[in-house]
Design a protein around this motif. Structure first.
Motif, PDB file in Angstrom:
ATOM      1  N   UNK A   1       0.818  -1.211   0.000  1.00 40.52           N
ATOM      2  CA  UNK A   1       0.000   0.000   0.000  1.00 40.52           C
ATOM      3  C   UNK A   1       0.854   1.265   0.000  1.00 40.52           C
ATOM      4  N   UNK A   2       1.913   1.268   0.812  1.00 39.30           N
ATOM      5  CA  UNK A   2       2.761   2.453   0.855  1.00 39.30           C
ATOM      6  C   UNK A   2       3.564   2.619  -0.433  1.00 39.30           C
ATOM      7  N   UNK A   3       3.998   1.500  -1.026  1.00 38.84           N
ATOM      8  CA  UNK A   3       4.716   1.592  -2.299  1.00 38.84           C
ATOM      9  C   UNK A   3       3.803   2.170  -3.370  1.00 38.84           C
TER      10      UNK A   3
ATOM     11  N   UNK B   1       2.306   6.512  -6.642  1.00 33.72           N
ATOM     12  CA  UNK B   1       1.203   7.224  -7.275  1.00 33.72           C
ATOM     13  C   UNK B   1       1.198   8.703  -6.928  1.00 33.72           C
ATOM     14  N   UNK B   2       1.435   9.005  -5.647  1.00 33.91           N
ATOM     15  CA  UNK B   2       1.443  10.399  -5.193  1.00 33.91           C
ATOM     16  C   UNK B   2       2.558  11.186  -5.886  1.00 33.91           C
TER      17      UNK B   2
ATOM     18  N   UNK C   1      -4.556  17.881  -2.526  1.00 30.74           N
ATOM     19  CA  UNK C   1      -5.608  17.007  -1.995  1.00 30.74           C
ATOM     20  C   UNK C   1      -6.132  16.056  -3.066  1.00 30.74           C
ATOM     21  N   UNK C   2      -6.327  16.571  -4.267  1.00 28.18           N
ATOM     22  CA  UNK C   2      -6.833  15.749  -5.369  1.00 28.18           C
ATOM     23  C   UNK C   2      -5.817  14.671  -5.744  1.00 28.18           C
ATOM     24  N   UNK C   3      -4.547  15.068  -5.820  1.00 29.36           N
ATOM     25  CA  UNK C   3      -3.475  14.127  -6.156  1.00 29.36           C
ATOM     26  C   UNK C   3      -3.370  13.025  -5.096  1.00 29.36           C
ATOM     27  N   UNK C   4      -3.412  13.429  -3.819  1.00 27.10           N
ATOM     28  CA  UNK C   4      -3.317  12.461  -2.733  1.00 27.10           C
ATOM     29  C   UNK C   4      -4.512  11.518  -2.712  1.00 27.10           C
TER      30      UNK C   4
ATOM     31  N   UNK D   1      -6.379  10.619  -5.289  1.00 22.75           N
ATOM     32  CA  UNK D   1      -6.263   9.710  -6.435  1.00 22.75           C
ATOM     33  C   UNK D   1      -5.289   8.579  -6.128  1.00 22.75           C
ATOM     34  N   UNK D   2      -4.155   8.929  -5.531  1.00 20.41           N
ATOM     35  CA  UNK D   2      -3.179   7.905  -5.152  1.00 20.41           C
ATOM     36  C   UNK D   2      -3.751   6.972  -4.095  1.00 20.41           C
TER      37      UNK D   2
END
Length: 320
Positions: A80-82, A87-88, A110-113, A115-116
């Motif tokens: 999950x962290x990878x 993604x972030x 916020x949107x980028x985070x 989505x990731x």
């Protein structure tokens, strides 16, 4: 190529940080999760506070059971962290490239985070559900990952997916706050290297720890009612007294869980275990971000060296 290198560096360091912090704090996480999962009227509660879970493990000589599900939790945390950090970092750099901006604003962050986070939840939800069931099982009766997954239907494996997607706002808030505070601290720092690729700026271990704690504390407080609902939905079926007690079907839905908590525990029930959640998540996130910050530069240097080695090898092969 630098684009991919930085994303991969962020992802690798974040995943290693998650692995270490999850292992160190796992007994606390197990106690917290078992305490949160109990949704009963006050006079019927098995655990009055989180320390009761620890004393039960000691009294029944099942201290090692505080680590039940650790392998699954570590696998979930690493993946999950990878996925999240890759993604972030990917979406963030893509946004900066497309927009032509040098910095990313709060709304875009916020949107980028989010989505990731959504990508991460969909990939790791079955592991999340399995690890929650292992942690909330009776001490000494936890099933392995393969058995937990094989005995569950696809819908059961994705229990709580909706609320997990909602909870993507938690890391979104956390990493947005962390990133903005980090940028403010490093605002006066200039990149002295010119004409060459330089490693990303990093905080000191103490600064990263403090900022990680503050950012996670804010995110946890704002999203805690949803966190409690998710734990109750994913909890293992009770097996007290040798009789398996399954949860009502409506308790597997968000609306049903909200109604159950409200009816049995009242308004304060939505914040049951908040102190333990903040303690665990703040320490976990602070450790994760502290380790990540210190690993990022090393990972960057190693990947840059690997890239140069591959370039030299390719050049020699072409000239041969």
């Amino acid at each position: 190529m630098g684009f991919d290198l930085e994303s991969l560096s962020e992802a690798t360091s974040g995943a290693i940080g998650a692995l270490v912090s999850t292992t160190i704090l796992y007994p606390l996480d197990t106690c917290k999760t078992k305490y949160q999962a109990e949704a009963r009227a006050q006079n019927q509660q098995k655990y009055r506070n989180i320390s009761d879970v620890l004393w039960e493990a000691i009294a029944t000589r099942q201290v090692l059971s505080l680590y039940q599900g650790l392998g699954t939790k570590n696998l979930q945390a690493f993946i999950s962290q990878f996925v999240y950090f890759y993604g972030y970092s990917f979406f963030k750099r893509l946004y900066l490239k497309k927009s032509g901006s040098k910095k990313i604003g709060t709304k875009a962050n916020l949107i980028v985070a989010a989505a990731a986070g959504a990508c991460t939840v969909i990939v790791t939800q079955p592991l999340d559900t399995a690890s929650s069931k292992m942690q909330t099982s009776e001490f000494g009766k936890s099933k392995g990952l393969w058995k937990s997954l094989s005995e569950s239907t696809w819908s059961e494996a994705f229990d709580g997916l909706g609320i997990s997607l909602l909870l993507t706002s938690n890391p979104s808030i956390q990493y947005t706050v962390f990133d903005q505070l980090k940028q403010r601290l490093l605002k006066g720092k200039l990149n002295r290297e010119t004409g060459a690729e330089s490693s990303p700026e990093s905080l000191s271990a103490l600064s990263a720890f403090v900022l990680g704690a503050v950012s996670k504390c804010i995110a946890t407080f704002l999203t805690y009612p949803a966190i409690r609902c998710k734990v109750v939905i994913q909890a293992a079926e009770s097996d007290e007294g040798g009789k398996k007690q399954s949860s009502p079907n409506n308790q597997k839905t968000v609306a049903g869980t909200l109604h159950t908590i409200w009816k049995r525990e009242g308004l304060l029930g939505f914040y049951k275990g908040l102190e333990a959640q903040i303690l665990k998540t703040v320490l976990s996130s602070a450790l994760l971000l502290m380790i990540k910050e210190k690993i990022t530069k090393t990972a960057w240097v190693l990947m840059l060296a690997l890239r140069k080695l591959l370039f030299v090898t390719q050049t020699r092969l072409k000239s041969a």
